[in-house]
Design an enzyme around this catalytic site. Structure first.
Site, PDB file in Angstrom:
ATOM      1  N   SER A 126       0.829  -1.195   0.000  1.00 58.85           N
ATOM      2  CA  SER A 126       0.000   0.000   0.000  1.00 58.85           C
ATOM      3  C   SER A 126       0.869   1.253   0.000  1.00 58.85           C
ATOM      4  O   SER A 126       1.976   1.259   0.562  1.00 58.85           O
ATOM      5  CB  SER A 126      -0.855  -0.054   1.267  1.00 58.85           C
ATOM      6  OG  SER A 126      -1.301   1.219   1.622  1.00 58.85           O
ATOM      7  N   TYR A 150      -1.620   0.135  10.292  1.00 59.74           N
ATOM      8  CA  TYR A 150      -1.827  -0.624   9.056  1.00 59.74           C
ATOM      9  C   TYR A 150      -0.618  -0.473   8.122  1.00 59.74           C
ATOM     10  O   TYR A 150      -0.088  -1.466   7.600  1.00 59.74           O
ATOM     11  CB  TYR A 150      -3.111  -0.132   8.382  1.00 59.74           C
ATOM     12  CG  TYR A 150      -3.286  -0.626   6.970  1.00 59.74           C
ATOM     13  CD1 TYR A 150      -3.687  -1.928   6.721  1.00 59.74           C
ATOM     14  CD2 TYR A 150      -3.033   0.217   5.883  1.00 59.74           C
ATOM     15  CE1 TYR A 150      -3.841  -2.383   5.421  1.00 59.74           C
ATOM     16  CE2 TYR A 150      -3.189  -0.228   4.583  1.00 59.74           C
ATOM     17  CZ  TYR A 150      -3.589  -1.531   4.356  1.00 59.74           C
ATOM     18  OH  TYR A 150      -3.730  -1.981   3.070  1.00 59.74           O
ATOM     19  N   LYS A 154       2.163  -3.346   6.693  1.00 55.95           N
ATOM     20  CA  LYS A 154       2.548  -3.592   5.292  1.00 55.95           C
ATOM     21  C   LYS A 154       4.061  -3.459   5.136  1.00 55.95           C
ATOM     22  O   LYS A 154       4.699  -4.249   4.436  1.00 55.95           O
ATOM     23  CB  LYS A 154       1.829  -2.606   4.362  1.00 55.95           C
ATOM     24  CG  LYS A 154       0.342  -2.862   4.220  1.00 55.95           C
ATOM     25  CD  LYS A 154       0.067  -4.171   3.492  1.00 55.95           C
ATOM     26  CE  LYS A 154      -1.406  -4.463   3.352  1.00 55.95           C
ATOM     27  NZ  LYS A 154      -1.695  -5.817   2.890  1.00 55.95           N
TER      28      LYS A 154
HETATM   29  N1  LIG Z   1      -8.681  -1.446  -0.941  1.00 56.33           N
HETATM   30  C1  LIG Z   1      -7.704  -0.594  -0.659  1.00 56.33           C
HETATM   31  O1  LIG Z   1      -7.940   0.623  -0.546  1.00 56.33           O
HETATM   32  C2  LIG Z   1      -6.286  -1.080  -0.495  1.00 56.33           C
HETATM   33  C3  LIG Z   1      -5.227  -0.178  -0.662  1.00 56.33           C
HETATM   34  C4  LIG Z   1      -3.920  -0.641  -0.504  1.00 56.33           C
HETATM   35  C5  LIG Z   1      -3.681  -1.974  -0.166  1.00 56.33           C
HETATM   36  N2  LIG Z   1      -4.717  -2.826   0.013  1.00 56.33           N
HETATM   37  C6  LIG Z   1      -4.433  -4.211   0.385  1.00 56.33           C
HETATM   38  O2  LIG Z   1      -4.873  -5.043  -0.661  1.00 56.33           O
HETATM   39  C7  LIG Z   1      -5.347  -6.289  -0.155  1.00 56.33           C
HETATM   40  C8  LIG Z   1      -6.766  -6.519  -0.654  1.00 56.33           C
HETATM   41  O3  LIG Z   1      -7.566  -5.413  -0.263  1.00 56.33           O
HETATM   42  P1  LIG Z   1      -9.133  -5.400  -0.483  1.00 56.33           P
HETATM   43  O4  LIG Z   1      -9.544  -3.999  -0.648  1.00 56.33           O
HETATM   44  O5  LIG Z   1      -9.504  -6.407  -1.497  1.00 56.33           O
HETATM   45  O6  LIG Z   1      -9.598  -5.890   0.947  1.00 56.33           O
HETATM   46  P2  LIG Z   1     -10.786  -6.891   1.310  1.00 56.33           P
HETATM   47  O7  LIG Z   1     -10.980  -6.826   2.774  1.00 56.33           O
HETATM   48  O8  LIG Z   1     -11.964  -6.637   0.435  1.00 56.33           O
HETATM   49  O9  LIG Z   1     -10.146  -8.299   0.891  1.00 56.33           O
HETATM   50  C9  LIG Z   1      -9.227  -8.965   1.711  1.00 56.33           C
HETATM   51  C10 LIG Z   1      -9.683 -10.407   1.813  1.00 56.33           C
HETATM   52  O10 LIG Z   1      -8.770 -11.122   2.640  1.00 56.33           O
HETATM   53  C11 LIG Z   1      -9.519 -12.007   3.476  1.00 56.33           C
HETATM   54  N3  LIG Z   1      -8.663 -12.300   4.630  1.00 56.33           N
HETATM   55  C12 LIG Z   1      -8.220 -11.429   5.578  1.00 56.33           C
HETATM   56  N4  LIG Z   1      -7.439 -12.069   6.462  1.00 56.33           N
HETATM   57  C13 LIG Z   1      -7.368 -13.381   6.064  1.00 56.33           C
HETATM   58  C14 LIG Z   1      -6.729 -14.529   6.582  1.00 56.33           C
HETATM   59  N5  LIG Z   1      -5.997 -14.482   7.695  1.00 56.33           N
HETATM   60  N6  LIG Z   1      -6.886 -15.702   5.938  1.00 56.33           N
HETATM   61  C15 LIG Z   1      -7.645 -15.780   4.808  1.00 56.33           C
HETATM   62  N7  LIG Z   1      -8.284 -14.703   4.276  1.00 56.33           N
HETATM   63  C16 LIG Z   1      -8.151 -13.520   4.901  1.00 56.33           C
HETATM   64  C17 LIG Z   1     -10.801 -11.245   3.775  1.00 56.33           C
HETATM   65  O11 LIG Z   1     -11.868 -12.070   4.150  1.00 56.33           O
HETATM   66  C18 LIG Z   1     -11.065 -10.542   2.437  1.00 56.33           C
HETATM   67  O12 LIG Z   1     -11.865 -11.334   1.592  1.00 56.33           O
HETATM   68  C19 LIG Z   1      -5.255  -6.186   1.364  1.00 56.33           C
HETATM   69  O13 LIG Z   1      -4.074  -6.806   1.764  1.00 56.33           O
HETATM   70  C20 LIG Z   1      -5.201  -4.688   1.610  1.00 56.33           C
HETATM   71  O14 LIG Z   1      -4.506  -4.398   2.794  1.00 56.33           O
HETATM   72  C21 LIG Z   1      -6.013  -2.410  -0.164  1.00 56.33           C
END
Ligand SMILES: NC(=O)c1ccc[n+]([C@@H]2O[C@H](COP(=O)([O-])OP(=O)(O)OC[C@H]3O[C@@H](n4cnc5c(N)ncnc54)[C@H](O)[C@@H]3O)[C@@H](O)[C@H]2O)c1
Length: 338
Positions: A126, A150, A154
């Site tokens: 991120s 957070y 990361k």
């Molecule tokens: N959406 C954003 O704004 C954003 C920005 C930068 C980085 N990210 C990163 O990208 C990744 C995906 O983000 P997203 O927006 O799709 O989030 P999201 O919450 O929609 O998807 C993450 C998924 O991971 C699953 N999960 C969490 N912990 C788990 C575990 N221990 N075992 C199995 N499954 C698990 C959740 O159930 C969820 O389905 C994340 O790592 C997030 O930190 C997201």
């Protein structure tokens, strides 16, 4: 025979859109998700859009026995590691839960990959790893100084991945630093489905427009930006999905460790997003100005030179398309994946 990729967190917002992109590019996928922030229905929608079936498992990455069983059943060419807790606010309130989930899940996954000699990984990082001190636009070499729990979680996984490659050069890893993913698949079947009150701007605006929330609070309108409101780099989630596919392909052609910003490479202010959303949806988005939030930064966006040069990737979709697609998803699914 098609190559098989494991997508962790594949039922989540970015995971579902990335699964579509991989299926469209003739990969086989296997999804593992504990559904802590998603629903199995999202995966049925992915199957519907792609017109193809795939295997998925409900499992927590920290459950080493369950993950070992999955690796024993399949022969993966690589892993897209999207699973993680992403709420910045919840991580501030409960740092242990964030660290425990985001670090332990990554370690358990990496150990299992190592045991099965699967050493290609694309990791969801991120832009929050940069923090306040870096100069805008953020470059991959900019100093890392995350100012949130957070962001630090990361950065810790990034450090771990660097150390891993240092110790064993046969690992191939792409660290993707997303900026602000928004939008949805053009079918309107999948999109961001936040649990409770959304923490991000676009889903918040969507819920105001659909009448679930009264108004949008805009935190700070005295930033040194053209209209005083915060400027962020919004990138369409389908562009982001394509970035994952290109990163995976790049790792097979040119192994090593690669860190890449995935953003549009330009910023939009909160008021610009509100106006574009109103134009896209035909709905008014009432808003009120509120004081700045501690830790918020006036403006940041990505330098995307490396993504262009190394991955041949550039965001294709503009702000209006991001808003049209977000609104289509929200208006067709006012209660998400129920
Ligand atoms: N959406 C954003 O704004 C954003 C920005 C930068 C980085 N990210 C990163 O990208 C990744 C995906 O983000 P997203 O927006 O799709 O989030 P999201 O919450 O929609 O998807 C993450 C998924 O991971 C699953 N999960 C969490 N912990 C788990 C575990 N221990 N075992 C199995 N499954 C698990 C959740 O159930 C969820 O389905 C994340 O790592 C997030 O930190 C997201």
């Amino acid at each position: 025979m098609r190559q098989q990729v494991l997508v962790t967190g594949g039922a989540g917002y970015i995971g579902t859109h990335t699964c579509i992109e991989l299926l469209a590019n003739d990969y086989d996928i296997v999804v593992v998700d504990n559904f802590s922030n998603s629903k199995p229905a999202a995966l049925s929608r992915v199957q519907k859009i792609a017109g193809r079936d795939f295997v998925w498992y409900e499992a927590d990455l920290r459950d080493r026995i369950a993950i070992e069983r999955i690796f024993a059943k399949h022969k993966f060419c690589g892993v897209l590691h999207c699973a993680g807790l992403k709420s910045i606010d919840r991580a501030e309130r409960d740092p242990l839960r964030c660290y425990e989930n985001n670090l332990e899940a990554s370690i358990s996954l990496i150990e299992t990959m190592q045991r099965h000699d699967v050493k290609r990984m694309v990791f969801s990082s991120s832009a929050t790893v940069y923090g306040e001190s870096a100069r805008v636009p953020y470059r991959e070499e900019s100093p890392l100084a995350p100012n949130t729990v957070y962001g630090r979680s990361k950065m810790m996984v990034e450090t771990l991945l660097h150390d891993l490659v240092h110790a064993d050069e046969s690992w191939n890893i792409a660290i993707l630093r997303y900026f602000n993913p928004v939008g949805a698949h053009s079918s309107g079947l999948i999109g961001e489905d936040p649990d409770g009150v959304p923490g991000n701007l676009m889903p918040y605006i969507c819920q105001v427009a659909v009448g679930k929330l009264n108004h949008l609070s805009i935190f700070g309108h005295d930033y040194p930006t053209p209209d005083g409101t915060g400027v962020r780099d919004y990138v369409h989630v389908m562009d982001l999905a394509q970035g994952h596919f290109k990163a995976l392909r790049q790792l097979s052609e040119s192994p090593g460790l690669l860190t890449v910003n995935l953003g549009a490479g330009r910023g939009y202010s909160v008021l610009e997003v509100v106006r574009a959303f109103e134009a896209a949806s035909g709905r008014k988005v009432p808003y009120r100005f509120a004081p700045r939030r501690p830790g918020d930064i006036g403006s940041y966006y990505a330098d995307v030179t490396r993504a262009t040069e190394v991955l041949n990737w550039r965001a294709q979709r503009g702000l209006l398309e991001m808003c049209v697609d977000s609104w289509r998803w929200q208006s067709q699914n006012p209660d998400g994946y129920v």
